[in-house]
Design a protein around this motif. Structure first.
Motif, short mmCIF file in Angstrom:
data_model
loop_
_atom_site.label_atom_id
_atom_site.label_comp_id
_atom_site.label_asym_id
_atom_site.label_seq_id
_atom_site.Cartn_x
_atom_site.Cartn_y
_atom_site.Cartn_z
N GLN A 145 0.79 -1.24 0.26
CA GLN A 145 -0.03 -0.05 -0.03
C GLN A 145 0.94 1.24 -0.06
OE1 GLN A 145 -2.28 -0.79 3.52
NE2 GLN A 145 -4.16 -1.29 1.97
N GLN A 146 1.84 1.31 0.67
CA GLN A 146 2.87 2.51 0.74
C GLN A 146 3.56 2.54 -0.69
OE1 GLN A 146 3.30 4.76 2.87
NE2 GLN A 146 1.71 3.73 4.09
N GLU A 147 4.05 1.35 -1.15
CA GLU A 147 4.52 1.27 -2.48
C GLU A 147 3.78 2.17 -3.63
OE1 GLU A 147 6.99 -1.49 -5.49
OE2 GLU A 147 6.49 -2.09 -3.64
N ILE A 148 2.38 1.62 -3.51
CA ILE A 148 1.28 2.48 -4.35
C ILE A 148 0.96 3.81 -4.12
CG2 ILE A 148 -1.33 2.35 -4.75
CD1 ILE A 148 -1.10 -0.79 -4.00
N LYS A 149 1.01 4.24 -2.96
CA LYS A 149 1.28 6.05 -2.84
C LYS A 149 2.40 6.47 -3.39
CE LYS A 149 -1.49 5.72 1.54
NZ LYS A 149 -1.45 5.86 2.96
N GLN A 150 3.63 5.60 -3.22
CA GLN A 150 4.96 6.35 -3.50
C GLN A 150 4.89 6.63 -5.26
OE1 GLN A 150 7.95 3.94 -1.92
NE2 GLN A 150 7.95 5.00 0.09
N THR A 151 4.39 5.46 -5.99
CA THR A 151 4.09 5.33 -7.30
C THR A 151 3.40 6.45 -7.78
OG1 THR A 151 4.74 2.82 -7.30
CG2 THR A 151 3.83 3.56 -9.29
N SER A 152 2.17 6.69 -7.11
CA SER A 152 1.26 7.47 -7.52
C SER A 152 1.78 9.06 -7.47
CB SER A 152 0.09 7.51 -6.73
OG SER A 152 0.10 7.90 -5.51
N ARG A 153 3.05 9.20 -6.89
CA ARG A 153 3.45 10.69 -6.93
C ARG A 153 3.52 11.08 -8.15
NH1 ARG A 153 7.30 9.71 -1.91
NH2 ARG A 153 5.99 9.85 -0.29
N PHE A 154 3.53 12.54 -8.31
CA PHE A 154 3.73 13.20 -9.69
C PHE A 154 5.05 12.76 -10.22
CE2 PHE A 154 4.53 16.75 -12.49
CZ PHE A 154 3.31 16.85 -13.12
N ASP A 155 5.36 12.51 -11.38
CA ASP A 155 6.67 12.42 -12.14
C ASP A 155 6.43 12.46 -13.71
OD1 ASP A 155 5.62 9.99 -12.76
OD2 ASP A 155 6.99 8.79 -11.73
#
Length: 122
Positions: free
Chosen positions: A64-74
């Motif tokens: 779940q934390q990795e999903i949040k990190q992946t969803s960051r703006f890039d």
């Protein structure tokens, strides 16, 4: 002629054709890859003990934390927006989040059943 990764495109309108081909190649790769959490299988439900269940719950929280990190703006967010107005990335994130939430609730329910007997009464 325009060649991109084993793809040769005859171009009558060289600049417009090149720009279109490059943007298609870039947007095809724009969707972010979110980690997936599979549902709890029957084998897992039978074989996981309390310690293993706690480990799997912690691992699902990490997903779940990795999903949040992946969803960051890039840059993939920008490319995804150019390709499909960001719908693909939004759907991929939603599906990954729902799968992780489902697995977490299945594991916690299983832990409540299996581990309730092994814990001393308070």
């Amino acid at each position: 002629m325009l060649t991109i990764r084993f793809l040769t495109i005859p171009c009558a309108f060289s600049n417009a054709c090149k720009l279109t081909a490059i943007s298609l190649c870039l947007t095809a790769c724009a969707t972010k890859q979110y980690p997936q959490a599979p549902e709890v299988t029957n084998e897992e439900a039978v074989t996981l003990n309390c310690q293993a269940l706690n480990f799997e719950i912690a691992r699902t929280h990490a997903i779940q934390q990795e999903i949040k990190q992946t969803s960051r703006f890039d840059y993939r967010t920008v490319m995804g927006f150019l390709g499909d107005f960001g719908i693909g990335n939004g759907l991929a994130r939603h599906n990954a989040s729902e799968k992780a939430k489902s697995r977490l609730s299945q594991l916690e329910a299983l832990r409540n059943v299996k581990c309730a007997l092994s814990q001393p009464a308070k």
